[in-house]
Design a protein around this motif. Structure first.
Motif, PDB file in Angstrom:
ATOM      1  N   ALA A 166      15.667 -21.297  -0.311  1.00  0.00           N
ATOM      2  CA  ALA A 166      16.230 -20.120   0.339  1.00  0.00           C
ATOM      3  C   ALA A 166      15.239 -18.958   0.304  1.00  0.00           C
ATOM      4  O   ALA A 166      14.468 -18.781  -0.652  1.00  0.00           O
ATOM      5  CB  ALA A 166      17.526 -19.726  -0.351  1.00  0.00           C
ATOM      6  N   LEU A 167      15.283 -18.144   1.353  1.00  0.00           N
ATOM      7  CA  LEU A 167      14.402 -16.983   1.436  1.00  0.00           C
ATOM      8  C   LEU A 167      14.772 -15.960   0.372  1.00  0.00           C
ATOM      9  O   LEU A 167      15.943 -15.748   0.065  1.00  0.00           O
ATOM     10  CB  LEU A 167      14.529 -16.340   2.815  1.00  0.00           C
ATOM     11  N   THR A 168      13.763 -15.304  -0.174  1.00  0.00           N
ATOM     12  CA  THR A 168      14.007 -14.169  -1.056  1.00  0.00           C
ATOM     13  C   THR A 168      14.371 -12.963  -0.191  1.00  0.00           C
ATOM     14  O   THR A 168      14.240 -12.996   1.048  1.00  0.00           O
ATOM     15  CB  THR A 168      12.768 -13.831  -1.889  1.00  0.00           C
ATOM     16  N   LEU A 169      14.796 -11.890  -0.829  1.00  0.00           N
ATOM     17  CA  LEU A 169      15.114 -10.671  -0.090  1.00  0.00           C
ATOM     18  C   LEU A 169      13.919 -10.200   0.723  1.00  0.00           C
ATOM     19  O   LEU A 169      14.031  -9.931   1.932  1.00  0.00           O
ATOM     20  CB  LEU A 169      15.558  -9.583  -1.071  1.00  0.00           C
ATOM     21  N   ASP A 170      12.753 -10.123   0.099  1.00  0.00           N
ATOM     22  CA  ASP A 170      11.563  -9.633   0.788  1.00  0.00           C
ATOM     23  C   ASP A 170      11.160 -10.565   1.928  1.00  0.00           C
ATOM     24  O   ASP A 170      10.743 -10.104   3.011  1.00  0.00           O
ATOM     25  CB  ASP A 170      10.396  -9.484  -0.195  1.00  0.00           C
ATOM     26  N   GLU A 171      11.274 -11.862   1.711  1.00  0.00           N
ATOM     27  CA  GLU A 171      10.922 -12.821   2.764  1.00  0.00           C
ATOM     28  C   GLU A 171      11.869 -12.704   3.954  1.00  0.00           C
ATOM     29  O   GLU A 171      11.439 -12.761   5.112  1.00  0.00           O
ATOM     30  CB  GLU A 171      10.957 -14.247   2.197  1.00  0.00           C
ATOM     31  N   ALA A 172      13.147 -12.540   3.672  1.00  0.00           N
ATOM     32  CA  ALA A 172      14.133 -12.424   4.750  1.00  0.00           C
ATOM     33  C   ALA A 172      13.917 -11.141   5.538  1.00  0.00           C
ATOM     34  O   ALA A 172      13.992 -11.128   6.776  1.00  0.00           O
ATOM     35  CB  ALA A 172      15.544 -12.478   4.175  1.00  0.00           C
ATOM     36  N   VAL A 173      13.638 -10.045   4.831  1.00  0.00           N
ATOM     37  CA  VAL A 173      13.368  -8.773   5.511  1.00  0.00           C
ATOM     38  C   VAL A 173      12.146  -8.909   6.414  1.00  0.00           C
ATOM     39  O   VAL A 173      12.157  -8.467   7.576  1.00  0.00           O
ATOM     40  CB  VAL A 173      13.171  -7.641   4.481  1.00  0.00           C
TER      41      VAL A 173
END
Length: 205
Positions: A2-9
């Motif tokens: 799953a994407l991290t917060l920073d990756e998703a942003v």
């Protein structure tokens, strides 16, 4: 993974809409207020292309779940625009309620119901049920008055039946009894649970 917060942003700026949608969906699950500013900026760009309505839906839902109140102005503005994909209105109605201050929730609900857009009303009522917002007696009467002329098969009855687990009064009981005996199995199930004072668990799209 799953994407991290920073990756998703970061992925909100991807050139492909499915990738942006995936990022918004992940941020919706994370429900981190820190994602709010990036989601708002991404939504402002996304609504320029009517073809990406599914991505717009997830971005709006993510903003609501993240509680990014500065986006409420844009959400209300979008709710008054024409959308061919009416599912976007569901997310907008949901977000209006989630982003309103508790003391403004009843007024925001009325605003959504008075707009004359069925899916906007559906989204707002869904948020009331999902968040278990307490409504005052006058607002409950307003909601029931809103439903009175609708067909028994109308889906907006479902979320009201679900929300009413926390409501009291003879008119609420009468409404729930009518829903429990009505033609839609999902509405009847929600009403039966509410008559017992039990909230059901729901997982909206």
């Amino acid at each position: 993974m799953a994407l991290t917060l920073d990756e998703a942003v970061a992925q909100l700026g991807h050139r492909l809409s499915p990738k942006r949608r995936s990022a918004a969906t992940r941020l919706r699950r994370l429900a981190d207020p820190a994602a709010g500013p990036a989601l708002l900026e991404a939504l402002q760009q996304e609504v320029r292309d009517a073809r990406t309505w599914e991505t717009q839906y997830q971005m709006v839902m993510a903003l609501g779940v993240c509680g990014h109140q500065p986006s409420l102005g844009l959400i209300r503005e979008l709710a008054q625009r024409p959308f061919e994909a009416t599912m976007v209105y569901v997310a907008l109605g949901d977000a209006v309620i989630r982003l309103s201050a508790p003391e403004d929730a009843a007024q925001s609900l009325r605003w959504c119901l008075e707009a004359g857009i069925p899916m906007l009303a559906d989204g707002a009522l869904r948020a009331v049920a999902m968040r278990r917002f307490p409504l005052d007696g006058a607002t409950i009467d307003y909601v029931l008055d809103f439903l009175d002329p609708l067909d028994p098969h109308d889906g907006r009855r479902f979320w009201v039946a679900a929300a009413a687990a926390g409501w009291t009064g003879p008119r609420v009981t009468e409404f729930l009894q009518g829903c429990a005996a009505g033609p839609r199995a999902d509405v009847a199930s929600a009403a039966t649970s509410s008559l017992q004072g039990k909230y059901q668990t729901y997982s909206p799209l």
